[in-house]
Design an enzyme around this catalytic site. Sequence first.
Site, PDB file in Angstrom:
ATOM      1  N   GLU A   1     -13.570  -5.764   8.957  1.00 58.14           N
ATOM      2  CA  GLU A   1     -13.535  -7.221   8.926  1.00 58.14           C
ATOM      3  C   GLU A   1     -13.431  -7.790  10.324  1.00 58.14           C
ATOM      4  OE1 GLU A   1     -10.174  -7.592   6.351  1.00 58.14           O
ATOM      5  OE2 GLU A   1      -8.767  -7.746   8.005  1.00 58.14           O
TER       6      GLU A   1
ATOM      7  N   ARG B   1       4.036  -4.223  -5.308  1.00 59.04           N
ATOM      8  CA  ARG B   1       5.296  -3.483  -5.330  1.00 59.04           C
ATOM      9  C   ARG B   1       6.366  -4.310  -4.627  1.00 59.04           C
ATOM     10  NH1 ARG B   1       5.418  -2.552   0.105  1.00 59.04           N
ATOM     11  NH2 ARG B   1       3.439  -2.064   1.073  1.00 59.04           N
TER      12      ARG B   1
ATOM     13  N   HIS C   1       0.330  -1.702  13.797  1.00 59.21           N
ATOM     14  CA  HIS C   1       0.046  -2.367  12.520  1.00 59.21           C
ATOM     15  C   HIS C   1       1.155  -2.202  11.498  1.00 59.21           C
ATOM     16  CE1 HIS C   1      -3.892  -3.383  13.941  1.00 59.21           C
ATOM     17  NE2 HIS C   1      -4.072  -2.132  14.286  1.00 59.21           N
TER      18      HIS C   1
END
Lengths: 499, 172
Positions: free
Chosen positions: A200, A292, A235
Amino acid sequence: MIEKVLVANRGEIAVRIIKACQEMGIRTVAIYSDVDADSPHVHAADESYPLGDPTPSESYLNIPKILAIAKECGAEAIHPGYGFLSERAEFAKACADAGIKFIGPSADVIDKMGDKIQAKKTMANAGVPVIPGFTGYEGSGETLEQACQRIGFPVLIKAAAGGGGKGMRIVDSMDQLADAEESAKREAKSAFGNDELLLEKYLEKPRHIEFQILADEKGNVIHLFERECSIQRRHQKVIEETPSVALDDDLRQRMGDAAVQAAKTIGYTNAGTVEFMLDHDRNFYFLEMNTRLQVEHAITEMTTHVDIVKWQLRIASGEELAISQDDVSQNGHAIECRIYAEDPEQGFIPSTGKLHMVDVPDGVNIRHDTGVKQGVEVTPYYDPMLAKLIVYAENRPDAIKKMQWALSNYITLGVTTNVPFLREIIEHGAFRGGDIDTHFIDSHFKDWIMSEDPPVEVLIAAAIDDLGRTAVATHDGGDEGHDDAHSPWKTMGAWRIDS
Amino acid sequence: MVEFQYEFGGKSYPVRIKKEGEGYTAVINEVEYDVTSKEIKPGFFLHHINGQPAKITLVTEGNQRHIFYDGSVYRFTRIEGRRKKKDDFDKLSPKITSPISGKVVKVDAVPGAEVGEGQTLMAIEAMKMEYQIKAPFDGKVDKVYFEEGQQVDIGVVIVELIKDEDTSKEEA
């Protein structure tokens, strides 16, 4: 209400879930690999069962083993925590097939959101904005190279099946593409068993803003406002806070509505998180949905006074959400620092060893969720996060001051941690000014090293201790140390532990 | 006076000390300090250095000293006896050691092959993250000790290089 829950996890999150169950009168079952036999989560639970071999695939990822234990001990439900099996649709399905309630959304929903390509398509169709990108090798016939040309560099390559920064690479130019692709595929394959990648547009200076969702099994969905998680390294999130200074009431409402819309579109149930990127011009884009409980759920609990884990258990028991969107409000400010066993001076390489000393700060509105204790060994088998330090105060400046105090009194000796690094971030002018984005650490702390030489106080402390253990004080006459020409005091400067 | 030497970031720090009544006299870099020490609980000390308080938490592990003081952790080594001066260029050792315990997932280094500074020699995976081991200088691969799939421990030599004899440059 469910009466017995097996917690298919370890570390701080297993402890957190066990405590919530116990407060609600639910019996708890812990599982542990050989290296975790003496871990706090094992002692906290009412019952515990061994998994043997510490290799993740043989222990906390071993579905047949875990289900066999659940059946044997009579657990009605399994809470997967985060990581490990929490986002494996096959596990949710295996639980359902075995007649055990999986505390989370359905296997179908996990599957839909777990495949990042499919997730983006689903969200785009539902009218939730998504980042321009390349969503698959099939159909369009477009290659990764062609997609890069269409979208324009820099681009971000990531694992279609993953999260947590694994298998992610930033590519600035075409000649870096092949190497990055190969390496990302290998990491993705190893972490998720699937090497499919997606690509992306890489946004400049984006913020990572996510919304906590609670959805019951009757179709009621609410959000518990945002968390700003822009402070990341490799990240992975390091510091999270709520509220975000980047949102005003209007933007907050629009993003919250989009998050609720996203959850409703896919028939989401239980707790989940919709992650967005917010660009410089305050446009927000759907990034992914985490199906979650999140590591950073605690800051939301502090500011909304909603116990997310307890609601997970109630929802899984079939209860209806007793709180409406209008009942929830944000109060004050909360910050979380993730305490990692890693060395920030050496590219955040995980560190291992024995925790010889652990002494953590305690005080008003300080929460410490931990999965370790003094004396335990930090092994290389699992995630390096040891604990979470969470503070709450009436406003952001006070929360920052409280965190600064707490980090300054956070003692762990024996294993290198990121605590000094966290403190420098908290004390940084840009952080204090709220001027943060996901490149914050790379921009301000590239090649960071601790700039301090050992102070006199530290050297004296070591010498007093050594004198105490030296029975006969004999001196070997080593003069070389105080030869002036070689005196370290004349060459003080930035130091780093040998690489 | 007894002298202790501590090694920290490749530098050596000598401290001379003696017991003096209830307290101590310490000398660092020719400056003398009057010190008192009180153990609050195991590992936790309150020192007064020339009357100024200093809260210290200390753990020893063999020759390793771990000390927490004023919000920072200091980890260093006690050097016993005489010791050779530390080679400043130690980090440029031709023996490449693993910075981490983990699994070898890729081996790029081939014995006999020329490698440039920064070139990837091996990739090691730990805690689900991949770390690339790169050549610290230009040279030739001498020995490769691990293959893909093997487990490697922190500090173990994984690759040996032969440094390029660069005569055109002056010695660093």
